[in-house]
Design a protein around this motif. Sequence first.
Motif, PDB file in Angstrom:
ATOM      1  N   MET A 283      -2.942   2.366  -3.929  1.00 36.82           N
ATOM      2  CA  MET A 283      -2.340   3.693  -3.813  1.00 36.82           C
ATOM      3  C   MET A 283      -3.445   4.682  -3.444  1.00 36.82           C
ATOM      4  O   MET A 283      -4.426   4.833  -4.170  1.00 36.82           O
ATOM      5  CB  MET A 283      -1.691   4.130  -5.131  1.00 36.82           C
ATOM      6  N   LEU A 284      -3.288   5.327  -2.314  1.00 39.72           N
ATOM      7  CA  LEU A 284      -4.209   6.382  -1.893  1.00 39.72           C
ATOM      8  C   LEU A 284      -3.671   7.697  -2.448  1.00 39.72           C
ATOM      9  O   LEU A 284      -2.545   8.101  -2.135  1.00 39.72           O
ATOM     10  CB  LEU A 284      -4.296   6.424  -0.370  1.00 39.72           C
TER      11      LEU A 284
ATOM     12  N   CYS B 137       0.852  -1.199   0.000  1.00 37.18           N
ATOM     13  CA  CYS B 137       0.000   0.000   0.000  1.00 37.18           C
ATOM     14  C   CYS B 137       0.885   1.244   0.000  1.00 37.18           C
ATOM     15  O   CYS B 137       1.830   1.345   0.789  1.00 37.18           O
ATOM     16  CB  CYS B 137      -0.910   0.030   1.224  1.00 37.18           C
ATOM     17  N   GLY B 138       0.562   2.202  -0.871  1.00 34.01           N
ATOM     18  CA  GLY B 138       1.339   3.432  -0.942  1.00 34.01           C
ATOM     19  C   GLY B 138       0.452   4.660  -0.958  1.00 34.01           C
ATOM     20  O   GLY B 138      -0.781   4.568  -0.927  1.00 34.01           O
ATOM     21  N   CYS B 139       1.079   5.810  -1.013  1.00 32.82           N
ATOM     22  CA  CYS B 139       0.331   7.070  -0.965  1.00 32.82           C
ATOM     23  C   CYS B 139       1.052   8.131  -1.798  1.00 32.82           C
ATOM     24  O   CYS B 139       2.279   8.252  -1.749  1.00 32.82           O
ATOM     25  CB  CYS B 139       0.200   7.541   0.482  1.00 32.82           C
ATOM     26  N   LEU B 140       0.284   8.873  -2.568  1.00 34.34           N
ATOM     27  CA  LEU B 140       0.794  10.018  -3.326  1.00 34.34           C
ATOM     28  C   LEU B 140      -0.121  11.200  -3.047  1.00 34.34           C
ATOM     29  O   LEU B 140      -1.351  11.078  -3.177  1.00 34.34           O
ATOM     30  CB  LEU B 140       0.808   9.719  -4.821  1.00 34.34           C
TER      31      LEU B 140
ATOM     32  N   LEU C 166      -8.651   9.868  -3.836  1.00 30.59           N
ATOM     33  CA  LEU C 166      -9.171   8.673  -4.493  1.00 30.59           C
ATOM     34  C   LEU C 166      -8.379   7.464  -4.029  1.00 30.59           C
ATOM     35  O   LEU C 166      -7.163   7.548  -3.799  1.00 30.59           O
ATOM     36  CB  LEU C 166      -9.044   8.781  -6.019  1.00 30.59           C
ATOM     37  N   MET C 167      -9.054   6.330  -3.931  1.00 32.61           N
ATOM     38  CA  MET C 167      -8.379   5.069  -3.669  1.00 32.61           C
ATOM     39  C   MET C 167      -8.211   4.342  -4.990  1.00 32.61           C
ATOM     40  O   MET C 167      -9.195   4.040  -5.671  1.00 32.61           O
ATOM     41  CB  MET C 167      -9.183   4.211  -2.690  1.00 32.61           C
ATOM     42  N   LEU C 168      -6.966   4.088  -5.386  1.00 36.44           N
ATOM     43  CA  LEU C 168      -6.669   3.335  -6.597  1.00 36.44           C
ATOM     44  C   LEU C 168      -6.189   1.943  -6.215  1.00 36.44           C
ATOM     45  O   LEU C 168      -5.418   1.778  -5.268  1.00 36.44           O
ATOM     46  CB  LEU C 168      -5.585   4.030  -7.437  1.00 36.44           C
ATOM     47  N   GLU C 169      -6.632   0.944  -6.976  1.00 34.51           N
ATOM     48  CA  GLU C 169      -6.217  -0.432  -6.723  1.00 34.51           C
ATOM     49  C   GLU C 169      -6.034  -1.171  -8.043  1.00 34.51           C
ATOM     50  O   GLU C 169      -6.629  -0.804  -9.073  1.00 34.51           O
ATOM     51  CB  GLU C 169      -7.270  -1.181  -5.898  1.00 34.51           C
ATOM     52  N   SER C 170      -5.232  -2.207  -8.013  1.00 35.96           N
ATOM     53  CA  SER C 170      -5.199  -3.121  -9.143  1.00 35.96           C
ATOM     54  C   SER C 170      -6.544  -3.833  -9.196  1.00 35.96           C
ATOM     55  O   SER C 170      -7.189  -4.049  -8.161  1.00 35.96           O
ATOM     56  CB  SER C 170      -4.071  -4.137  -8.995  1.00 35.96           C
TER      57      SER C 170
END
Length: 439
Positions: free
Chosen positions: A214-215, A114-117, A267-271
């Motif tokens: 990725m948040l 889990c990561g964050c930008l 936004l919450m992005l995921e595979s």
Amino acid sequence: MSRLNSSSVVITGFGLVSPLGNDGQALWESLRQGKSGIGPIESLPTGALPVKSGSEVKDFTGAIEDYGPLDKGLQRAIKKNMKVMCREIEMGVAAAQKALVHSGLSEQRAPERCGCLFGCDYILTRPEEFADGLRNCREHAGGEFRVSDWPTEGLPKVNPLWLLKYLPNMPNSHVSIYNDFRGPNNAITVREASMNLSIAEAASIIQRGAADVMLVGATGTRIHPLRTTHVSLTERLASERPDRAEMSRPFDVSSDGMVVGEGAGALMLESLSHAQARGATIWGEVIGHGAAMVGPSAEGRDHIREAVRLAMQSALGNAGEMLPQAMHIHACGLSNPDVDASEALAINDVLDQQQLAGVHVTAAKSYFGNLGAGGSAVELISSLLALHHGELFPIRNLKRLAEQAKWTPASAGASPGGGFIHNSLTMQGQAACICIAAP
């Protein structure tokens, strides 16, 4: 869902803090009803400011209740660190925590995946941080301020942690620490283009297998004792009107400048595989992204037009065959007549005549002005909600379309299509474009 494949990056949740409400339902109802977030500025004494009106987040105070549902441990952690969070950072952290809850991502997640930008403006210190030091210097010198007194009389009165409240990497740092996100982390500081650039980088990280989650968020403000003054000296601001709701008029022949505002979104992005494995709700798919930087030149080149054109062409090319046949464009729509003209021409440059006749263009800044880096985040969420509800919101205050625009402005209730293109840009010629498809 047949278009989605193993390399798809999907949106599974969002959170926001905005002048039109702090959740998706409030934002959508405001857009549907044509409600404006612009009114008299109340958080600052406007007597010495060049503007009296703006788009404030009236129902966000920074209290722990404004961060959405939190467990006791997270509440304690955030409350403990409020002393090192200015308002911009508070709004960003709140939007991120809301996105995490909205996505339904459980605590049983792999922290290293889990990561964050997080994007933001450069964050200006408020003058109050130095007030006690200045006061002490003057008292020491009998009412006179002497710079030579600052090291001994002024600086000791300044909170030693003051700088942590204003570092642009701190929204990302707080969010990652609170939620134990140990994967890729970064902060992007490119003004209004920050959110779209953050999404592009986050999507690339997921696609190359460096993270599953990725948040992504952005926060910003143009309502600040120094920032508002700075903006008034460097950019065109809308003239005051009896009806303040009419001040932001993107692409209208009568527009005369932007409106200052504040806000944040995430936004919450995921595979796709990660989202499907946990049964997540999918709001959209990131199918393309592009960016460009074209600086002003001595030859008088329209650098903003060129930057937007290049960013849009890159994003559309990146999307390729995944691009839906019908979609809308969410323009930056700054309400600066020269910048709007450049963006309108760039859209003309990219789309052929058939596409121009069929595409509908909207611009949420007509409802709440320029929220700085946070604006793009709230705009993206606005278009996600339009896809979800199957209808578009029009450009507010658009009575006569500027001659440069050869496309069709969105009307209330028009179809949003199967996705959208979102533009963001800065006055310096930085542009970023994101293509989103409905699930």
